[in-house]
Design an enzyme around this catalytic site. Structure first.
Site, PDB file in Angstrom:
ATOM      1  CG  ASP A 189      35.591  40.924  40.120  1.00  0.00           C
ATOM      2  OD1 ASP A 189      36.778  41.057  39.754  1.00  0.00           O
ATOM      3  OD2 ASP A 189      35.260  40.257  41.118  1.00  0.00           O
ATOM      4  N   GLY A 190      36.567  41.837  36.330  1.00  0.00           N
ATOM      5  CA  GLY A 190      37.108  41.023  35.242  1.00  0.00           C
ATOM      6  C   GLY A 190      38.577  40.699  35.437  1.00  0.00           C
ATOM      7  CE  LYS A 191      39.532  38.663  40.968  1.00  0.00           C
ATOM      8  NZ  LYS A 191      38.054  38.708  40.918  1.00  0.00           N
ATOM      9  NE  ARG A 192      38.596  41.165  30.564  1.00  0.00           N
ATOM     10  CZ  ARG A 192      37.605  40.370  30.948  1.00  0.00           C
ATOM     11  NH1 ARG A 192      37.719  39.627  32.041  1.00  0.00           N
ATOM     12  NH2 ARG A 192      36.499  40.268  30.233  1.00  0.00           N
ATOM     13  CG  ASP A 207      38.491  35.475  39.470  1.00  0.00           C
ATOM     14  OD1 ASP A 207      38.419  35.063  40.641  1.00  0.00           O
ATOM     15  OD2 ASP A 207      38.091  36.588  39.105  1.00  0.00           O
TER      16      ASP A 207
END
Lengths: 295, 295
Positions: B89-92, A94
């Site tokens: 919202d962790g964008k794993r 991010d």
């Protein structure tokens, strides 16, 4: 590298029993987290002499909520007490303040108006480069300030790596080779005395044909090499990883160590110790052979 | 969508004071997490009537350790009580058992031998597609089973998006267009009655020229549109997002709402309410105009 990927439903028998004896007042998350911690401590104690680091898979701890995060901290502490490095495998990616917050969480923590909040104290973290340079730089800066490092996903060990990482670009090369070039560039300012930089790469052990090319593109990067064992990779195929020396390649295995007793029989700890020792010997023999041949 | 990106050093004055009054026995992490929770609750209460969802930035909570995870759960609960959806919202991004563990953590939890461990209960989660199809499918399956959805990073709002997402491929198109095609394919089996699928996309609001193309490639995907406000994007440029209807575009803003009082003056809550209302009106007016023009 001992991968820690604890499934609460498949813990070592003794660790499991320890969890079941927890006080009735604990929530399922607390009881499961206690059992996971006991399992990980036992795995670390069994294999520490054959390992250089532990690599906790953050997802497994996050699935247990706040008690899982507490267990993760205790696992990292236990590994450090055994002289092992800690590689936080979270594959975060991010930008700017968000990346900095992840870095705080995983490295040294943050100063707040309420006092200093400790981070996990990781020595290395895995990061995802999809969002580009500005998603990597905050991690690299934070790692450098903490005396730690980052491991960038370059060419992963799963079949889906072919979907985007392997795409051919219109100029030349592939997406993963372009990522590799950025890894090499970012690491240039972080070279250590041993000739390795503080920006390493995750390069799957399941596609050995990529390893030589990866080493060409990233001469000074430490390679984290997942995929040995359960995913089908073989230590014997990893020679190029060791070109900069023995520390250039970190062979990581999780399930093949923790579950060794299921195929070999006997005590889980003894079987894990034997499998970790086997992998260590194979990696060191290979690296010695490669280094002799190169000199 | 109200983005929740709480910096412990920049909380609303009243929330901050609440934290400082916490018992002496609390650790800095506990005190900071309490203050962050109070801040987020106040933000939600101020803006809920103008929002459809909250989007907590997981990094900020992870930086506060186990108390941060507890605060995250309480924030999600508070948002649900106010009738809002929760977008984690962790964008794993990871494969098979690891992706499944992340999905358990963020959606409905897991059954363990120690009882059921609750997940965060998110309605949508952001995921990173770099590792390919097998990094997305476990999230999609888990979301579908939970009646939730995923939002895949397709073309992000940061400058670094140009580094890899925008690379031109040797056949035709770019990396992000290839990701978009997979999003469209995966969403085909998860179409809802309103004509939107359960596999959406993150498409930055900072590059409006990409939006029309993204909508061509993903006709039924909900677009999460970050980058409005602090990152320079303008609601007025987002029309193509609303092609499938008002719910096709989720405009998300964090700092521009929470920090509105710094430029407008007055109470933080009143300023946040006004800014959230302004964004909602702009988005709805635009979507109405676009939908009228299209019909």
């Amino acid at each position: 590298v001992l991968g820690l990927d604890p499934d609460p439903a498949a813990l070592w028998p003794r660790a499991d029993a320890g969890g079941a004896l927890a006080p009735e007042s604990d929530t399922p998350a607390q009881t499961a987290a206690s059992a996971v911690l006991a399992h990980c401590r036992a795995l670390i104690d069994a294999t520490a002499h054959a390992c250089v680091a532990v690599k906790p898979q953050l997802a497994r701890f996050e699935a247990l909520g706040a008690p899982g995060r507490a267990a993760l901290g205790a696992v990292a502490e236990h590994a450090r007490e055994r002289g092992l490095l800690v590689i936080a495998d979270g594959k975060r990616g991010d930008i700017d303040v968000t990346a900095a917050a992840y870095a705080s969480a995983l490295f040294g923590g943050i100063d707040t108006p309420f006092g200093h909040v400790d981070g996990l104290g990781a020595d290395l973290v895995t990061v995802n480069p999809l969002m580009g340079r500005d998603a990597l730089e905050p991690f690299v800066s934070a790692a450098r300030a903490a005396g730690s490092g980052v491991l960038v996903l370059v060419r992963t060990s799963n079949p889906g790596a072919a979907d985007f990482e392997d795409l051919e670009l219109s100029g030349a090369g592939t997406v993963w080779e372009r990522i590799a070039a950025l890894v090499d560039e970012l690491g240039g300012a972080g070279m250590g005395e041993a000739g390795l930089s503080d920006v390493g790469a995750v390069v799957g052990a399941t596609e050995p044909r990529h390893l030589a090319r990866a080493r060409e593109l990233m001469a000074s990067a430490t390679f984290l090499l997942p995929g040995v064992g359960a995913q089908g990779g073989r230590v014997e195929d990893l020679a190029p990883a060791f070109a900069p020396g023995r520390a250039g390649g970190l062979v990581t295995a999780s399930r093949s160590i923790a579950s060794a007793y299921k195929s070999s029989g006997g005590e889980p700890a003894a079987a894990a110790r034997a499998e970790a020792e086997r992998l260590r010997e194979a990696a060191w023999e290979l690296s010695d052979r490669f280094i002799s041949a190169a000199s």
